[in-house]
Design a protein around this motif. Structure first.
Motif, short mmCIF file in Angstrom:
data_model
loop_
_atom_site.label_atom_id
_atom_site.label_comp_id
_atom_site.label_asym_id
_atom_site.label_seq_id
_atom_site.Cartn_x
_atom_site.Cartn_y
_atom_site.Cartn_z
N ILE A 87 -4.84 -0.42 4.22
CA ILE A 87 -5.43 0.29 3.64
C ILE A 87 -5.44 1.47 3.27
N ALA A 88 -5.62 2.02 2.51
CA ALA A 88 -5.55 3.25 2.04
C ALA A 88 -6.85 3.26 1.29
N PHE A 89 -7.46 4.64 0.98
CA PHE A 89 -8.57 5.15 0.44
C PHE A 89 -8.13 6.29 -0.89
N LEU A 90 -8.15 6.58 -2.10
CA LEU A 90 -8.00 7.03 -2.72
C LEU A 90 -9.29 7.69 -3.48
N VAL A 140 1.10 -1.13 0.45
CA VAL A 140 -0.56 -0.17 0.04
C VAL A 140 0.71 1.49 -0.02
N ALA A 141 2.01 1.31 0.86
CA ALA A 141 2.67 2.10 0.77
C ALA A 141 2.99 2.72 -0.28
N ALA A 142 4.24 2.17 -1.19
CA ALA A 142 4.52 1.32 -2.30
C ALA A 142 3.27 2.41 -3.73
N SER A 143 2.42 1.91 -2.97
CA SER A 143 1.30 2.24 -4.68
C SER A 143 0.67 4.04 -4.17
N LEU A 144 0.32 4.29 -2.93
CA LEU A 144 0.63 5.44 -2.58
C LEU A 144 1.59 6.68 -3.20
N ALA A 145 2.72 6.13 -2.88
CA ALA A 145 3.87 7.32 -3.26
C ALA A 145 3.71 7.19 -5.18
N ALA A 146 3.43 5.98 -5.61
CA ALA A 146 2.94 6.47 -6.93
C ALA A 146 2.08 6.80 -8.27
N LEU A 147 1.13 6.88 -7.23
CA LEU A 147 -0.08 7.08 -7.18
C LEU A 147 0.19 8.45 -7.01
N ARG A 148 0.81 9.14 -5.99
CA ARG A 148 0.62 10.59 -5.28
C ARG A 148 1.74 11.01 -7.29
N ARG A 208 -1.10 8.52 4.49
CA ARG A 208 -0.09 6.69 4.09
C ARG A 208 -0.83 5.89 4.88
N PRO A 209 -0.60 4.40 4.45
CA PRO A 209 -1.78 3.20 5.46
C PRO A 209 -2.32 3.44 7.25
N ARG A 210 -2.95 3.03 7.05
CA ARG A 210 -4.42 2.84 8.09
C ARG A 210 -4.61 1.16 8.40
N HIS A 211 -4.93 1.28 9.20
CA HIS A 211 -5.70 -0.14 9.77
C HIS A 211 -7.05 0.13 9.22
N GLY A 212 -6.93 -1.69 8.21
CA GLY A 212 -8.59 -2.05 7.71
C GLY A 212 -8.66 -3.55 8.56
N SER A 213 -10.07 -3.20 7.99
CA SER A 213 -11.00 -4.98 8.22
C SER A 213 -8.99 -6.02 8.05
N LEU A 214 -9.82 -7.19 9.41
CA LEU A 214 -8.95 -8.20 8.90
C LEU A 214 -7.40 -8.06 9.23
N GLY A 245 -15.61 8.97 -10.33
CA GLY A 245 -16.23 8.76 -9.50
C GLY A 245 -16.56 7.67 -8.27
N VAL A 246 -15.54 6.88 -8.48
CA VAL A 246 -16.04 5.72 -7.13
C VAL A 246 -14.31 5.50 -6.54
N LEU A 247 -15.14 5.70 -5.11
CA LEU A 247 -13.80 6.02 -3.19
C LEU A 247 -13.33 4.34 -3.78
N THR A 248 -12.15 4.41 -4.24
CA THR A 248 -11.53 3.31 -4.44
C THR A 248 -9.96 3.10 -2.83
N GLU A 249 -9.78 1.73 -2.25
CA GLU A 249 -9.62 1.44 -1.05
C GLU A 249 -8.42 0.58 -2.33
N LEU A 250 -7.25 0.45 -1.66
CA LEU A 250 -5.88 -0.32 -1.61
C LEU A 250 -5.40 -1.16 -0.25
N VAL A 251 -5.80 -2.51 -0.64
CA VAL A 251 -5.85 -3.24 0.65
C VAL A 251 -4.74 -4.13 0.37
#
Lengths: 143, 143
Positions: free
Chosen positions: A122-125, A94-102, A112-118, A132-138
């Motif tokens: 996770i992080a939301f875009l 997730v951290a590397a994905s956020l850097a690339a997308l930024r 930055r990544p935070r706590h998600g389910s199970l 128009g889609v709230l997109t979460e990286l897991v």
């Protein structure tokens, strides 16, 4: 640089009543509850229901009941009613994905990544950057 | 009788411009186009973008551009803007699934299976019966 998606991790669905939502998905489709938790930071009480397993990890229906009207899911329900709230996709990091997308100019909800389910990270875009889609990286805890 | 879901087959996303949507998902996430087609019966021009393969079959992002304003996806865009339109789940047998769900009192959009993307046999369930989610059952051509 693209951020490869490994799977559709989950469909996040806003419900008014978590137990009624679980009853619906278990009675119609035989889904099983993989976990329940309350996430105060996100203002939700939630359940992850297993749809299937894949080599990239399991897929889930995630049911989200707001802890109150003044939460993201509470406001979503007031504006749109019950329905799909966001889509979560698996990524390896997730951290590397956020850097690339930024770097690509994608608007992030979470810097930055935070706590998600199970136990996932996770992080939301922002939907403005993803059609128009709230997109979460897991990044699942399993790997 | 429950109808077991074998996987999240696809996320159906309404877009104003199919090519722009494809550009977005390929540039950000490296998804590849598995198929493009026009479905006159559903009033859409669409593309299936592969997310991942699983034992139950592949998973896709399905992008849907309406053929005109007076179509289901055209009306969806006018009312809500771009975003998630429906969720498609894999089943082994669409016809048997419809029969089982009808017996449970689920409201059906399609009384019998019809032609879907990539040669699949599909049917929609009414969102009123599935917690506000327009839900599609997909029996893929592959099996």
């Amino acid at each position: 640089m693209t951020v490869p998606l490994t799977r559709i991790d989950h469909v996040g669905i806003a419900v008014r009543d978590l137990n009624a939502g679980i009853d619906l998905y278990t009675s119609l489709f035989g889904l099983t509850v993989a976990g329940r938790e309350t996430n105060e930071a996100q203002g939700v009480r939630e359940a992850m229901l297993s749809v299937a397993d894949s080599p990239g990890g399991a897929s889930y229906v995630q049911l989200l009941e707001p802890l109150g009207p003044d939460t993201p899911v509470g406001r979503f329900l007031a504006a749109r009613g019950e329905g799909v709230h966001h889509i979560g996709y698996g990524v390896d990091d997730v951290a590397a994905s956020l850097a690339a997308l930024r770097e690509q100019g994608v608007r992030l909800v979470d810097e930055r990544p935070r706590h998600g389910s199970l136990g996932a990270s996770i992080a939301f875009l922002h939907p403005k950057s993803v059609g128009g889609v709230l997109t979460e990286l897991v990044q699942s805890a399993a790997g």
